[in-house]
Design a protein around this motif. Structure first.
Motif, short mmCIF file in Angstrom:
data_model
loop_
_atom_site.label_atom_id
_atom_site.label_comp_id
_atom_site.label_asym_id
_atom_site.label_seq_id
_atom_site.Cartn_x
_atom_site.Cartn_y
_atom_site.Cartn_z
N LEU A 229 -2.33 -0.17 -4.04
CA LEU A 229 -2.60 -1.51 -3.73
C LEU A 229 -4.03 -2.04 -4.60
CD1 LEU A 229 -2.19 -4.44 -2.65
CD2 LEU A 229 -2.95 -3.53 -0.40
N ALA A 230 -4.90 -1.14 -4.30
CA ALA A 230 -6.24 -1.18 -4.70
C ALA A 230 -6.26 -1.43 -6.36
CB ALA A 230 -7.42 -0.19 -4.64
N GLN A 231 -5.39 -0.45 -6.93
CA GLN A 231 -5.37 -0.61 -8.49
C GLN A 231 -4.45 -1.89 -8.88
OE1 GLN A 231 -6.51 1.96 -10.72
NE2 GLN A 231 -6.00 0.29 -12.03
N LEU A 232 -3.72 -2.42 -8.15
CA LEU A 232 -3.03 -3.54 -8.53
C LEU A 232 -3.84 -4.59 -8.60
CD1 LEU A 232 0.32 -4.42 -8.78
CD2 LEU A 232 -0.23 -5.29 -6.34
N ARG A 233 -4.97 -4.73 -7.54
CA ARG A 233 -6.16 -5.76 -7.65
C ARG A 233 -7.02 -5.58 -8.83
NH1 ARG A 233 -2.98 -9.04 -4.91
NH2 ARG A 233 -3.23 -9.00 -2.82
N ARG A 234 -7.33 -4.36 -9.16
CA ARG A 234 -8.12 -3.98 -10.12
C ARG A 234 -7.56 -4.55 -11.56
NH1 ARG A 234 -9.51 0.74 -7.31
NH2 ARG A 234 -8.10 2.08 -8.49
N ASP A 235 -6.31 -4.52 -11.50
CA ASP A 235 -5.42 -5.04 -12.79
C ASP A 235 -5.36 -6.42 -12.67
OD1 ASP A 235 -5.20 -2.37 -13.68
OD2 ASP A 235 -3.08 -1.81 -12.87
N LYS A 236 -5.90 -7.01 -11.88
CA LYS A 236 -6.05 -8.47 -11.81
C LYS A 236 -4.71 -9.19 -11.33
CE LYS A 236 -10.24 -8.22 -13.40
NZ LYS A 236 -11.18 -8.48 -12.48
N HIS A 237 -3.74 -8.36 -10.45
CA HIS A 237 -2.74 -9.10 -9.93
C HIS A 237 -3.12 -9.78 -8.75
CE1 HIS A 237 0.53 -7.51 -12.55
NE2 HIS A 237 0.01 -6.26 -12.43
N SER A 238 -2.65 -11.04 -8.61
CA SER A 238 -3.29 -11.88 -7.50
C SER A 238 -2.12 -12.18 -6.61
CB SER A 238 -3.86 -13.19 -7.97
OG SER A 238 -3.00 -13.96 -8.77
N VAL B 91 -0.26 -10.20 -0.76
CA VAL B 91 0.56 -8.96 -0.16
C VAL B 91 0.48 -8.82 1.22
CG1 VAL B 91 0.33 -6.48 -0.35
CG2 VAL B 91 -0.15 -7.82 -2.36
N ILE B 92 1.35 -8.59 1.92
CA ILE B 92 1.65 -8.28 3.41
C ILE B 92 2.10 -6.95 3.73
CG2 ILE B 92 2.96 -8.79 5.54
CD1 ILE B 92 3.44 -11.44 4.37
N ILE B 93 1.08 -6.02 4.32
CA ILE B 93 1.42 -4.80 4.52
C ILE B 93 2.24 -4.38 6.11
CG2 ILE B 93 0.48 -2.68 5.05
CD1 ILE B 93 0.25 -3.44 2.32
N MET B 94 3.20 -3.69 6.10
CA MET B 94 3.87 -3.26 7.36
C MET B 94 3.52 -1.93 7.51
SD MET B 94 7.33 -5.60 6.53
CE MET B 94 7.33 -4.81 4.78
N ILE C 159 -6.76 -1.44 4.98
CA ILE C 159 -5.56 -2.14 4.18
C ILE C 159 -6.16 -3.42 3.47
CG2 ILE C 159 -3.66 -3.64 4.89
CD1 ILE C 159 -2.79 -1.40 6.66
N PHE C 160 -6.79 -4.09 4.39
CA PHE C 160 -7.64 -5.37 4.12
C PHE C 160 -8.56 -5.08 2.86
CE2 PHE C 160 -6.20 -7.03 8.20
CZ PHE C 160 -5.24 -7.98 7.67
N ASN C 161 -9.47 -4.15 3.11
CA ASN C 161 -10.42 -3.76 1.89
C ASN C 161 -9.83 -3.51 0.70
OD1 ASN C 161 -12.62 -4.24 3.72
ND2 ASN C 161 -12.99 -2.20 4.23
N ASP D 210 -3.45 -9.26 2.26
CA ASP D 210 -3.58 -10.78 2.77
C ASP D 210 -3.34 -10.65 4.09
OD1 ASP D 210 -4.34 -12.36 0.22
OD2 ASP D 210 -2.51 -11.07 -0.48
N ASP D 211 -2.36 -9.73 4.75
CA ASP D 211 -1.97 -9.71 6.09
C ASP D 211 -1.36 -8.48 6.41
OD1 ASP D 211 -1.41 -10.63 8.62
OD2 ASP D 211 0.16 -12.37 7.88
#
Length: 243
Positions: A63-72, A75-78, A90-92, A96-97
C-alpha cells in the motif's frame, strides 16, 4: 464504479463481489498482492478494498508503494487484527478507512460512499446536464427535481457519459469501466444497455440524448443539438438511434 477487492479468502471474496455488484460496483477480485499489482497495471479503479494481512507479502508495504507511485485511489482496509498500533500503521501507509472483520456488507458500502464523497469534496460531485442531475455517491438520478429509477448497469453507462459529456466515448472505454474482468458479457450487451437507458431518459423527458458515433462509440449531447455523428442505420439492430 470500478472497484478492486484484494482478499485471499476465495468464498468470502466471491460473496462480497456479488453484494457490491448489486450496489452498482463493478468488482475485480485479486487473491494475491501480485494479482493486485497486475490489476492496477491493466485497469483504472475508483476505490480499493483490501483485506490484511495477505499471505504472499507485506500488504502495508504494498500500500505504501502504491502511494509512492502517486496512486490516489481511496483505500479501505479490512482486517481481523484490530489493535491500536496496527490501525495507526494502516493509516500511516495511506489507507483512508479501516473496518474490523467480520465486515457487514451494508456498513462497507456506506463507508465506501463516505470515502468517495470525501475524495470529491474539493468540487461539487453532482453531475448536471440539461435538466438531469446525477449524484454519483448516492447513485440517484433526478429530472426536473423528480427521481428517476434507472437500472444499475444503465446507471453506470449514464455516469461515464456524463463525465465525458460532449465528447465521444468509445465502446472500449465504456466496456472497460462497466464490466469486471470475469463478467460474462454478450456481444450486444452494451447496445442493449444504451437502448434501455435511452428509453428511461425519454420517458422521464430528460433534455439530453445519446447519439451513436458509427463504428466508434457514443456521445452525450443536449436535445436539439445537431450532430454529424448519429448513425442512420441502427434500424438493422432494432435499437433506437437517439432519445
Amino acid at each position: 464504479m470500478r472497484t478492486l477487492l484484494v482478499d485471499h479468502h476465495t468464498d468470502l471474496a466471491r460473496t462480497m463481489q456479488a453484494a457490491l455488484g448489486d450496489s452498482c460496483f463493478a468488482v475485480d477480485v485479486a487473491h494475491t498482492l501480485e494479482d493486485a499489482s497486475t490489476a492496477f497495471s491493466c485497469a483504472s479503479y475508483e476505490i480499493l478494498l483490501m483485506e490484511l494481512p495477505m499471505p504472499d507479502g507485506d500488504g502495508l508495504h504494498w500500500l505504501a508503494q502504491l502511494r509512492r507511485d502517486k496512486h490516489s485511489v481511496p483505500v479501505i482496509i479490512m482486517s481481523s487484527v484490530n489493535d491500536l498500533g496496527w490501525r495507526i500503521a494502516i493509516f500511516n501507509c495511506g489507507a483512508d478507512d479501516f473496518l474490523p472483520k467480520p465486515v457487514s456488507t451494508d456498513e462497507l458500502i456506506a463507508r465506501m460512499r463516505a470515502v468517495l464523497r470525501r475524495s470529491t469534496q474539493i468540487s461539487d460531485p453532482i453531475l448536471v446536464f440539461g435538466n438531469l442531475q446525477f449524484d454519483p455517491i448516492s447513485r440517484q438520478v433526478f429530472v426536473e427535481g423528480q427521481p428517476v429509477k434507472i437500472a444499475r448497469r444503465e446507471l453506470s453507462i449514464l455516469e461515464h457519459l456524463l463525465n465525458r459529456a460532449g465528447r465521444i466515448v468509445s465502446r472500449t472505454q465504456l466496456e472497460v469501466n462497466l464490466y469486471a474482468f470475469d463478467d460474462v458479457v454478450s456481444t450486444n450487451a452494451l447496445e442493449a444497455g444504451i437502448y434501455r437507458l435511452r428509453k428511461s431518459l425519454c420517458q422521464a423527458e430528460a433534455t439530453l440524448r445519446i447519439n451513436t458515433v458509427r463504428g466508434i462509440g457514443y456521445i452525450l449531447e443536449p436535445t436539439g443539438a445537431a450532430s454529424q455523428y448519429v448513425s442512420r442505420n441502427e434500424s438493422k439492430t432494432g435499437l433506437e438511434t437517439r432519445i
